[in-house]
Design an enzyme around this catalytic site. Structure first.
Site, PDB file in Angstrom:
ATOM      1  N   ARG A   1      14.306 -12.723  -5.883  1.00  0.00           N
ATOM      2  CA  ARG A   1      15.266 -12.506  -4.791  1.00  0.00           C
ATOM      3  C   ARG A   1      16.453 -13.472  -4.837  1.00  0.00           C
ATOM      4  NH1 ARG A   1      12.896  -9.068  -5.496  1.00  0.00           N
ATOM      5  NH2 ARG A   1      11.249  -8.070  -4.317  1.00  0.00           N
TER       6      ARG A   1
ATOM      7  N   GLU B   1      13.408 -14.850   3.345  1.00  0.00           N
ATOM      8  CA  GLU B   1      14.122 -13.969   2.408  1.00  0.00           C
ATOM      9  C   GLU B   1      15.410 -13.500   3.084  1.00  0.00           C
ATOM     10  OE1 GLU B   1      11.834 -11.046   0.274  1.00  0.00           O
ATOM     11  OE2 GLU B   1      13.456  -9.572   0.398  1.00  0.00           O
TER      12      GLU B   1
ATOM     13  N   SER C   1      11.505  -7.368   4.609  1.00  0.00           N
ATOM     14  CA  SER C   1      10.641  -8.558   4.597  1.00  0.00           C
ATOM     15  C   SER C   1      11.436  -9.774   5.050  1.00  0.00           C
ATOM     16  CB  SER C   1      10.114  -8.812   3.189  1.00  0.00           C
ATOM     17  OG  SER C   1       9.256  -7.769   2.814  1.00  0.00           O
TER      18      SER C   1
END
Ligand SMILES: Cc1cc2nc3c(=O)[nH]c(=O)nc-3n(C[C@H](O)[C@H](O)[C@H](O)COP(=O)(O)OP(=O)(O)OC[C@H]3O[C@@H](n4cnc5c(N)ncnc54)[C@H](O)[C@@H]3O)c2cc1C
Length: 310
Positions: free
Chosen positions: A184, A303, A233
């Site tokens: 990510r 995230e 998320s």
């Protein structure tokens, strides 16, 4: 309320963009959470030349510039986002395909929806983006985040990224390997604006490609909440575990703060029940981090990107 803009900036940008320069635009209109206070100045450039002139005008006056794509991985503070907020307009949503035999190259503007690109590729029997079905947001945001799911991510298909440097708006191309993609994240120069991305995809059996995309969609529909705004998320998965599992075993499913709630369906999703404030979501994030730390000694790393004033 966001701090005042440097004098003359709105006029300078308005001269180039007209109504596509919007002082005080509520960012809740531009985020998947439907949360976020006002932008100092939201701009929607349609060409690299317009974008370069905005970057120049902002740099000349010392104004901060923040990029927003689809707004599907950001939590913007209730106090808004000072300075210039750039959201690439329709002029950056073009897709060009070059197919030859076993491979194909596609150049997608940074404002193209990732899901649309995935479905177009699948329709052509091209493999490499099937995992992306159901990931909201734009190609530019997806590169920045190295968006991924079900074992796939963007890093494997990106050949080159085109964009403009923050300082003065000079054009720059970066090869996929230079982006040092990780979980990510991608290593882009600070403030670099991605304007287009070239992907390399492989030809495969059309039925098999479609089946993989359908499986990704099915998995998502079963595992994730729908119908309530979120940013997907909230935390990254720690090595060897799942953030959702840790939050679930901590007994936090269904816990509320204001109008935000930790989803019963997937504990790594915090949803907006309608009218939630950024501080509600943040309160649940803080709680999840604290409780999981106390129970498991694992510090969950967000995230979702928290930006703006709180
Ligand atoms: C229901 C739901 C499910 C999701 N599922 C997934 C999933 O399975 N996997 C996954 O990885 N993510 C998932 N996400 C999160 C999100 O969709 C991805 O991270 C997506 O790639 C973000 O793209 P965006 O355009 O919305 O970026 P934004 O949220 O607008 O921005 C994210 C970051 O990218 C930067 N950025 C945006 N555009 C540019 C640009 N042109 N140039 C430079 N920087 C830029 C921004 O400054 C910001 O720091 C999900 C979100 C939701 C709401």
């Amino acid at each position: 309320m966001a701090e005042a803009l440097p004098s003359g900036l709105v006029d300078a940008v308005r001269e180039v963009l007209g109504e596509r320069a919007r002082p005080g635009e509520p960012l809740a209109r531009h985020t998947s959470y439907r949360i976020g206070g006002p932008a100092g100045l939201l701009v929607l450039p349609d060409t690299p030349a317009e974008l370069a002139s905005i970057l120049e005008a902002a740099a000349a006056r010392g104004a901060r510039v923040t990029l927003v794509g689809g707004g599907s991985n950001v939590l913007v503070g209730d106090g808004g986002l000072a300075g210039v907020v750039v959201k690439l307009g329709r002029g950056f949503a073009r897709v060009e395909w070059t197919e030859n035999g076993a491979h194909a190259e596609v150049r997608a503007g940074a404002a193209v929806q990732l899901g649309r690109l995935c479905r177009d590729a699948v329709g052509r029997g091209l493999a490499g983006l099937e995992f992306a079905e159901g990931i909201p947001g734009t190609v530019g945001g997806a590169v920045f985040m190295n968006a991924g799911a079900y074992g796939g991510d963007l890093s494997r298909t990106v050949v080159e990224v085109e964009g403009l440097r923050a300082e003065g708006g000079a054009p720059l191309r970066l090869g996929g390997a230079e982006l040092a993609f990780g979980y990510r994240r991608a290593l882009l120069p600070a403030g670099f604006v991605v304007t287009a991305v070239r992907f390399r995809l492989e030809r495969d059996d059309a039925g098999r490609v479609r089946a993989r995309m359908d499986a990704a969609r099915e998995h998502r529909v079963t595992a994730q909440p729908h119908g309530e705004p979120s940013a997907g998320s909230v935390f990254k998965n720690p090595p060897g575990d799942h953030a959702g599992r840790l939050i679930e075993v901590a007994g936090l499913k269904g816990v509320r703060a204001g109008r935000a709630r930790i989803s019963e369906r997937h504990a790594n999703f915090i949803v907006n029940e309608g009218g939630a404030r950024a501080e509600d979501v943040k309160a649940l994030m803080d709680m999840a981090q604290r409780v999981v730390w106390e129970r498991n000694g694992v510090w969950l790393e967000p995230e979702v990107r928290l930006i703006g004033s709180w």
